[in-house]
Design an enzyme around this catalytic site. Structure first.
Site, PDB file in Angstrom:
ATOM      1  N   HIS A  27     -72.568 -12.235 -91.363  1.00  0.00           N
ATOM      2  CA  HIS A  27     -71.467 -13.167 -91.107  1.00  0.00           C
ATOM      3  C   HIS A  27     -71.882 -14.644 -91.161  1.00  0.00           C
ATOM      4  CE1 HIS A  27     -68.929  -9.834 -90.494  1.00  0.00           C
ATOM      5  NE2 HIS A  27     -69.136  -9.633 -89.213  1.00  0.00           N
ATOM      6  N   HIS A  46     -62.229 -12.233 -88.107  1.00  0.00           N
ATOM      7  CA  HIS A  46     -62.796 -11.122 -87.339  1.00  0.00           C
ATOM      8  C   HIS A  46     -61.979 -10.809 -86.085  1.00  0.00           C
ATOM      9  CE1 HIS A  46     -65.916  -8.351 -86.100  1.00  0.00           C
ATOM     10  NE2 HIS A  46     -66.712  -8.726 -87.088  1.00  0.00           N
ATOM     11  N   GLU A  98     -61.207  -6.202 -91.663  1.00  0.00           N
ATOM     12  CA  GLU A  98     -61.621  -7.462 -92.276  1.00  0.00           C
ATOM     13  C   GLU A  98     -61.457  -7.377 -93.803  1.00  0.00           C
ATOM     14  OE1 GLU A  98     -65.650  -8.413 -90.453  1.00  0.00           O
ATOM     15  OE2 GLU A  98     -65.109  -6.507 -89.521  1.00  0.00           O
TER      16      GLU A  98
END
Length: 350
Positions: A104, A178, A316
């Protein structure tokens, strides 16, 4: 118009603001820190609104802990194997923050940056434009990346996310959000009784560290078959090697539609207790379904309830994990003169 208020301060004195907006029966609260969706309230079949997104009560918790609750994710959402990738003959080493891999965007990804926020109201819609410039070399990625993300509440209460980015050097980009969903309400317990469908006949199996092997495997005959709605918990404890890798579902589904110019519905989620439903439409080719496996009872929500394993899930929208290292996957390369664009729409119902 959205209402701005002070949420807290960072250690260096930077003020973090909260923006509250409402439209079509939906209420949304967004922080300038990380573009975080702190809460999202929608009604049930009786018209009772609750927050269906996990979050924290204070800025200190968002800074000190890393579950990515509601966060805007980048530069590269999901994982990059060994924290490196080749681009035009050069191997770039980026920040490693998930064992040997990058997750991420690294330890100081977009989820930990302060964004400029501009509210707007136009054509029956209300929203926020979040922008920042990621400098060349940030977390090891090449190129100065100018990013604008738009959160919009539509007239019917839907939540649309529009992503745009440009660069002055070749780089890779994979942006997502997220939010952890629990349609019964955050802190209300497990989501294993939620029913989920995903329009995907294939998924990307993973090896150690949850890095894709490169295979596009058929979901038929496996716990990963969500082509027709089923309870999330139905196959969650099947002794499948892939479920053991992720301690549950934490995989990318290869959406049947591929990359599209306009958002196409790809997932449907329903909570039988409240009747709330969520439809996800996107332009992206992949969907990471994560069943909240690493919530371990050490985090507490704004209502004082403890979050335990399986108390929420993530959907996601994305390009595939580790795409820069997988030549057969859709490309995530962005070059000067190009504009990265991606759209995801969340539609709520009962």
């Amino acid at each position: 118009m959205p209402v701005k208020s002070l949420f807290g301060e960072l250690a260096d004195g930077t003020e973090i603001h909260s923006w509250a907006l409402e439209n079509g029966g939906t209420r949304l609260e967004v922080l300038s820190y990380g573009g975080i969706v702190r809460s999202l309230e929608i009604p049930d079949r009786e018209g009772r609104r609750v927050n269906v997104s996990l979050g924290f009560a204070t800025i200190e918790e968002y800074v000190g802990k890393t579950p990515y609750f509601g966060a805007l994710i980048g530069r590269y959402g999901n994982r990059l194997g060994a924290g490196r990738y080749p681009l035009d003959g050069v191997t770039h080493q980026v920040d490693v923050n998930d064992g040997p891999n990058s997750l991420h965007g690294g330890a100081e990804g977009f989820d930990r940056r302060v964004w400029d926020v501009e509210p707007f109201e136009e054509g029956g819609e209300v929203g926020l434009r979040l922008s920042r410039t990621s400098p060349d070399g940030e977390m090891g990625h090449p190129g100065t990346l100018a990013v604008e993300v738009t959160y919009t509440l539509t007239a019917d209460g839907g939540w649309r996310i529009g992503y745009e980015a440009t660069t002055d050097r070749p780089t890779v980009v994979n942006l997502t959000n997220h939010v952890y969903w629990n349609l019964a309400g955050e802190g209300s317990g497990p989501v294993t009784d939620h029913e989920l469908s995903i329009a995907a006949a294939r998924y990307t199996p993973v090896g150690p560290g949850l890095i894709p092997t490169g295979e596009l495997a058929e979901v038929a005959g496996t716990p990963f078959d969500f082509r027709t709605p089923k309870e999330i918990g139905r196959d969650l404890r099947v002794a499948d090697p892939q479920l053991l890798h992720g301690q549950g579902y934490d995989h990318n589904w290869v959406l049947d539609k591929g990359v599209t110019r306009e958002p196409v519905p790809v997932a449907f989620l329903r909570d039988p207790s409240s009747g709330r439903t969520l439809t996800v439409a996107t332009t992206e080719p992949g969907l990471q379904f994560y069943s909240g496996n690493f919530l371990d009872g050490t985090l507490t929500g704004p209502g004082g309830r403890v979050y335990r394993q399986g108390d929420a899930l993530c959907l996601e929208t994305q390009h595939f994990p580790d795409s820069p290292n997988q030549p057969s996957f859709p490309s995530t390369t962005l070059r000067p003169g190009q504009t990265y664009r991606s759209t995801t729409v969340h539609t709520f119902g009962v």
